[in-house]
Design a protein around this motif. Structure first.
Motif, mmCIF file in Angstrom:
data_model
loop_
_atom_site.group_PDB
_atom_site.id
_atom_site.type_symbol
_atom_site.label_atom_id
_atom_site.label_comp_id
_atom_site.label_asym_id
_atom_site.label_seq_id
_atom_site.Cartn_x
_atom_site.Cartn_y
_atom_site.Cartn_z
ATOM 1 N N GLN A 191 -15.252 -2.834 -13.681
ATOM 2 C CA GLN A 191 -14.704 -1.198 -13.461
ATOM 3 C C GLN A 191 -14.567 -1.368 -11.989
ATOM 4 O O GLN A 191 -13.209 -1.038 -11.585
ATOM 5 C CB GLN A 191 -15.243 0.460 -14.262
ATOM 6 N N GLN A 192 -15.509 -1.246 -11.313
ATOM 7 C CA GLN A 192 -15.491 -1.389 -9.685
ATOM 8 C C GLN A 192 -14.860 -2.670 -9.559
ATOM 9 O O GLN A 192 -14.035 -2.022 -8.238
ATOM 10 C CB GLN A 192 -17.261 -1.816 -9.286
ATOM 11 N N LYS A 193 -14.902 -3.398 -9.436
ATOM 12 C CA LYS A 193 -13.670 -4.919 -9.282
ATOM 13 C C LYS A 193 -12.482 -4.403 -9.564
ATOM 14 O O LYS A 193 -12.222 -5.197 -8.534
ATOM 15 C CB LYS A 193 -14.460 -6.206 -9.748
ATOM 16 N N GLN A 194 -12.622 -3.839 -10.602
ATOM 17 C CA GLN A 194 -10.521 -3.887 -10.781
ATOM 18 C C GLN A 194 -10.766 -2.467 -8.915
ATOM 19 O O GLN A 194 -8.974 -2.736 -8.859
ATOM 20 C CB GLN A 194 -10.502 -3.005 -11.850
ATOM 21 N N VAL A 195 -11.891 -1.397 -9.350
ATOM 22 C CA VAL A 195 -11.511 -0.904 -7.975
ATOM 23 C C VAL A 195 -10.836 -1.179 -6.898
ATOM 24 O O VAL A 195 -9.990 -1.178 -6.147
ATOM 25 C CB VAL A 195 -12.252 0.287 -8.163
ATOM 26 N N ILE A 196 -11.935 -2.158 -6.514
ATOM 27 C CA ILE A 196 -11.524 -2.811 -5.304
ATOM 28 C C ILE A 196 -10.130 -3.515 -5.552
ATOM 29 O O ILE A 196 -9.756 -3.922 -4.229
ATOM 30 C CB ILE A 196 -13.002 -3.616 -5.125
ATOM 31 N N LEU A 197 -9.923 -4.685 -6.555
ATOM 32 C CA LEU A 197 -8.924 -5.774 -6.753
ATOM 33 C C LEU A 197 -7.094 -4.845 -6.503
ATOM 34 O O LEU A 197 -6.585 -5.080 -6.242
ATOM 35 C CB LEU A 197 -8.993 -6.480 -8.004
ATOM 36 N N SER A 198 -7.319 -3.661 -7.004
ATOM 37 C CA SER A 198 -5.978 -3.141 -7.342
ATOM 38 C C SER A 198 -5.782 -2.008 -5.711
ATOM 39 O O SER A 198 -4.695 -2.223 -5.292
ATOM 40 C CB SER A 198 -6.532 -1.431 -7.934
ATOM 41 N N LEU A 199 -6.926 -1.880 -4.405
ATOM 42 C CA LEU A 199 -7.036 -1.182 -3.216
ATOM 43 C C LEU A 199 -6.048 -2.908 -2.394
ATOM 44 O O LEU A 199 -5.171 -2.639 -2.289
ATOM 45 C CB LEU A 199 -8.236 -1.261 -2.661
ATOM 46 N N ILE A 200 -6.749 -3.759 -2.963
ATOM 47 C CA ILE A 200 -6.499 -4.691 -2.561
ATOM 48 C C ILE A 200 -4.792 -5.181 -2.315
ATOM 49 O O ILE A 200 -4.089 -5.398 -1.436
ATOM 50 C CB ILE A 200 -7.236 -6.212 -2.548
ATOM 51 N N ASP A 201 -4.775 -4.706 -3.759
ATOM 52 C CA ASP A 201 -3.134 -5.127 -3.951
ATOM 53 C C ASP A 201 -2.206 -3.842 -3.079
ATOM 54 O O ASP A 201 -0.808 -4.068 -3.019
ATOM 55 C CB ASP A 201 -2.399 -4.890 -5.425
ATOM 56 N N PHE A 202 -2.617 -3.004 -2.870
ATOM 57 C CA PHE A 202 -1.968 -1.764 -1.907
ATOM 58 C C PHE A 202 -1.969 -2.256 -0.904
ATOM 59 O O PHE A 202 -0.967 -2.604 0.089
ATOM 60 C CB PHE A 202 -2.752 -0.655 -2.110
ATOM 61 N N TYR A 203 -2.923 -2.842 -0.062
ATOM 62 C CA TYR A 203 -2.763 -3.860 1.079
ATOM 63 C C TYR A 203 -2.021 -4.610 1.451
ATOM 64 O O TYR A 203 -1.397 -4.388 2.850
ATOM 65 C CB TYR A 203 -3.822 -4.059 2.079
ATOM 66 N N LYS A 204 -2.035 -5.557 -0.177
ATOM 67 C CA LYS A 204 -1.081 -6.529 -0.047
ATOM 68 C C LYS A 204 1.009 -6.435 -0.123
ATOM 69 O O LYS A 204 1.640 -6.988 1.221
ATOM 70 C CB LYS A 204 -1.173 -7.526 -0.809
ATOM 71 N N THR A 205 0.832 -5.283 -0.428
ATOM 72 C CA THR A 205 2.379 -4.559 -0.832
ATOM 73 C C THR A 205 2.703 -3.387 -0.034
ATOM 74 O O THR A 205 4.437 -3.014 0.096
ATOM 75 C CB THR A 205 2.303 -4.938 -2.269
ATOM 76 N N GLY A 206 1.763 -2.737 0.215
ATOM 77 C CA GLY A 206 2.331 -1.326 0.899
ATOM 78 C C GLY A 206 2.356 -0.312 -0.194
ATOM 79 O O GLY A 206 3.604 0.697 0.074
ATOM 80 N N ASP A 207 2.554 -0.640 -1.563
ATOM 81 C CA ASP A 207 3.531 -0.022 -2.972
ATOM 82 C C ASP A 207 2.972 0.923 -2.777
ATOM 83 O O ASP A 207 1.889 1.346 -3.727
ATOM 84 C CB ASP A 207 3.501 -1.504 -3.768
ATOM 85 N N LEU A 208 3.186 2.327 -2.591
ATOM 86 C CA LEU A 208 2.255 3.722 -2.841
ATOM 87 C C LEU A 208 1.811 3.848 -4.497
ATOM 88 O O LEU A 208 0.927 4.690 -4.436
ATOM 89 C CB LEU A 208 2.941 5.128 -2.004
ATOM 90 N N GLU A 209 3.205 3.692 -4.909
ATOM 91 C CA GLU A 209 2.758 3.270 -6.881
ATOM 92 C C GLU A 209 1.304 2.541 -6.462
ATOM 93 O O GLU A 209 0.301 2.959 -7.369
ATOM 94 C CB GLU A 209 3.619 2.701 -7.161
#
Ligand code: ZN
Length: 679
Positions: A269-287
């Motif tokens: 679960q925590q791994k998914q949290v971190i990976l989703s933050l990385i996804d945000f930083y890569k795209t800048g997508d607020l969704e």
């Protein structure tokens, strides 16, 4: 949203000279690290770090590196010249071989320390530009006596040209006078020094975002949270913070560390949290940021936790842009039992609050609260730090998924320990009764107030259908803090807390009531310069509550200001009645928030929260000056190191506490500084 410390006072400690190991006992741990201008720097202890598993320690290590990589972003957000100025000052500081003991050089050093404390040239709390006490001529002399290669000089330019460019920005009080301007009736965007907008007016920014917003969207993204708004060739547009966008170099390094952290996450679960933050930083997508926030708020099982991103919007005059911040922490399991009791009873508190039924939540969702031990502070949480945090900020996520609330106990411990016996309570409290009560119950009721503020206060109540969450505009922040503080104050005096075993004694709440009123009506004014108004949201909320209660006490005399030997004191005659008044004001503030009553908010804030009582202010400053205390405090972080065996495998992570304030900032500027001067 965050809570900051109530009672600010400090002891005059000695500068640390001996290294400290984690085995050191509390008695010899020196909390005070440095003292300059109006600032005292403390250190905090990371109790229990050595008891964590190797994997957890490694996780904290990688997350702490990610927390330090964003430091430059915050400087640049605060003002577009901040990185150039910091690098110029540091270049001089490290490479000047003239007299470093002269009075002028000491003034230069103090200014550099102030810039570090504020992450830029504006005071971290008052928002006013910090004016150097050394002369322009001395500044030029320093710059000309060192190798230009040691300073952020553009190719082909000279140090003199750099200094000529920076001198008005640093020395002229009329240029960039305030980090954020909140004065009514002017263009807040154009008159604020922050770097969130360029070549645009407040009106243009409003129009830009109003076009994006869909009033029927029940789950709106946090528009504008991660971008700068600029106008180019007549077109208003956003420059988004992301890899490949604005702040790319720093964000790339944050992501590299987050990648390593994901590999040693405590659970999937925590791994998914971190990976989703990385996804945000890569795209800048607020969704994607909302996806991350929802995953984060649901991760309640991990012991290690973190905040990393563009989070709080206090520093944007329009309340949209998030400043970059990070905190890495782990749960204090023993102390968390206290907040678990509070959150388990959240519905009872909501049902029994003194606000109108129409504004209450029928069902309080997912209030999770814990007490944490901070392992590292970064970005907007460093060197000045909150003592409690409640996130995420998006209203719809709070409504549908709840929020996580934390009380940072090793920070409040450092504040309390450093304040013991400094004479502050004796000077400002009416009698020994209040001083003794503060010593006995001050810490516990302060922590409880933070718990209640964060895990119940911000999460309580609801907006009526159709009410816009930013209807209160600039008054939204102080009104929200007032609401959360009042919720906490009202319940601190409730017998329910004794029944739940949170306090042993029904008298304990009086300690917090007294210090709250004293702080709000008097002692917090130590942070305001003569003649200035109150600007900061938390300070406004405290004065609002204290002065409103004083005014409403005129008949009952529940609390009054009394003079003795030429000194003014808060005297409480009826604590029960004060609790009723807190409840009354809470009901009114909740009505304002729930109905989006802008005029009501404006009226409360402008009447009670902004203007300073001049005679009281002068007196408080004089009495405070005689104690020789610093009104503001910041922190240095501990230093973590990976211990590896001959095969290069990590076998342990060490923590040490021996770094000075100056060494820490110079090291951070070498090790974690990836952004260009201009972004
Ligand atoms: Zn708050």
């Amino acid at each position: 949203m965050l809570a900051s410390i109530l009672l600010l006072a400090s002891c005059t400690g000695n500068k640390k000279t001996e290294p400290t190991s984690e085995n050191e006992t509390d008695a010899t741990f020196e909390y005070t690290v440095d003292k300059f201008a109006d600032i005292e720097i403390l250190r905090y202890q990371v109790h229990g770090f050595n008891e964590l598993s190797l994997q957890q320690k490694e996780l904290i290590y990688y997350l702490s590196q990610a927390a330090l990589e964003g430091r430059d972003i915050l400087y640049d957000q605060h003002n577009k010249y901040n990185l150039t100025i910091r690098r110029t000052l540091e270049g001089i500081y490290e490479n000047y071989f003239g007299d470093k003991n002269s009075e002028e050089f000491k003034k230069f050093e103090t200014y550099l320390k102030q810039v570090w404390m504020a992450n830029g040239i504006h005071h971290h709390y008052s928002e006013d530009k910090i004016l150097p006490e050394f002369s322009k001529e001395y500044f030029l002399h320093l710059a000309n006596s060192i190798d230009p290669a040691r300073m952020p000089v553009k190719d082909g330019a000279s140090a003199s040209e750099l200094i000529e460019m920076l001198t008005p920005i640093m020395f002229d009080p009329a240029i960039y006078p305030k980090r954020i301007n909140q004065a009514a009736g002017v263009d807040l965007v154009k008159t604020s020094a922050v770097n969130f907008y360029e070549n645009v007016s407040e009106q243009e920014v409003d129009a830009f975002y109003n076009k994006m917003k869909d009033p029927n969207d029940n789950t709106p993204v946090s528009y504008g949270l991660n971008s700068k708004v600029v106008k180019e060739d007549g077109v208003v547009k956003e420059e988004v913070y992301k890899i490949g966008g604005m702040y790319s170099a720093a964000i790339q390094r944050i992501v590299n560390w987050l990648d390593k952290a994901a590999n040693v996450a405590e659970n999937d679960q925590q791994k998914q949290v971190i990976l989703s933050l990385i996804d945000f930083y890569k795209t800048g997508d607020l969704e994607k940021f909302d996806d991350y926030s929802v995953l984060w708020v649901k991760d309640l099982n991990s012991q290690v936790d973190f905040i990393n991103g563009f989070i709080e919007t206090y520093t944007d005059p329009l309340g949209m842009k998030g400043t970059w911040e990070s905190i890495v922490n782990f749960k204090n399991i023993e102390a968390t039992k206290r907040t678990a009791i509070i959150s388990d009873n959240a519905q009872w508190f909501e049902d029994n609050s003194p606000v109108d039924k129409r504004f209450k939540k029928e069902e309080v969702k997912g209030v999770s609260a814990k007490v944490i031990t901070v392992a590292i502070l970064g970005g907007d949480c460093y060197p000045a730090t909150p003592i409690g945090i409640n996130l995420p900020n998006a209203d719809w996520i709070r409504r549908d998924h709840g929020s996580k609330s934390v009380t940072i106990e090793n920070i409040t411990e450092a504040y309390d320990k450093a304040s013991l016996g400094n004479g502050f309570a004796e000077e400002f409290m009416w009698s020994n009764e209040e001083v003794d009560r503060a010593k006995k119950y001050g810490s516990i009721t302060n922590n409880l107030h933070t718990d209640l503020h964060e895990c119940l206060g911000h999460g309580s109540g609801k907006l009526l259908p159709g009410v816009n969450s930013d209807a209160l505009k600039a008054y939204g922040s102080p009104i929200e803090e007032t609401r959360a503080d009042l919720f906490g104050l009202y319940y601190l005096g409730d017998p329910k807390l004794v029944e739940l075993g949170l306090v042993l004694d029904g008298e304990a709440y009086k300690a917090q009531y007294y210090s709250y009123l004293m702080n709000g009506a008097m002692t917090q004014l130590t942070r305001i310069q003569p003649g200035k108004d109150i600007e900061q949201a938390h300070m406004r909320n405290r004065q609002l509550i204290a002065t409103w209660v004083l005014e409403k006490s005129k008949e009952s005399n529940a609390v009054e200001m009394k003079e003795r030997d030429g000194k003014t004191y808060i005297v409480v005659n009826d604590y029960e009645k004060i609790r009723e008044l807190f409840g009354e004001l809470l009901a009114e503030v909740q009505r304002i928030k729930s109905t989006g009553d802008f005029e009501g908010a404006k009226n409360l804030i402008e009447t009670y929260a902004v203007k300073v009582n001049q005679p009281t202010h002068t007196e408080v400053l004089d009495r405070y000056a005689a104690l020789n205390l610093s009104p503001y405090r910041g922190f240095v972080n501990p230093v973590y190191k990976l211990i590896k065996n001959d095969e290069g495998e990590v076998t342990d992570v060490s923590v040490s506490y021996n770094e000075s304030y100056v060494d820490q900032h110079l090291r951070y500027s070498h090790q974690y500084s990836s952004l260009p001067n201009n972004n």
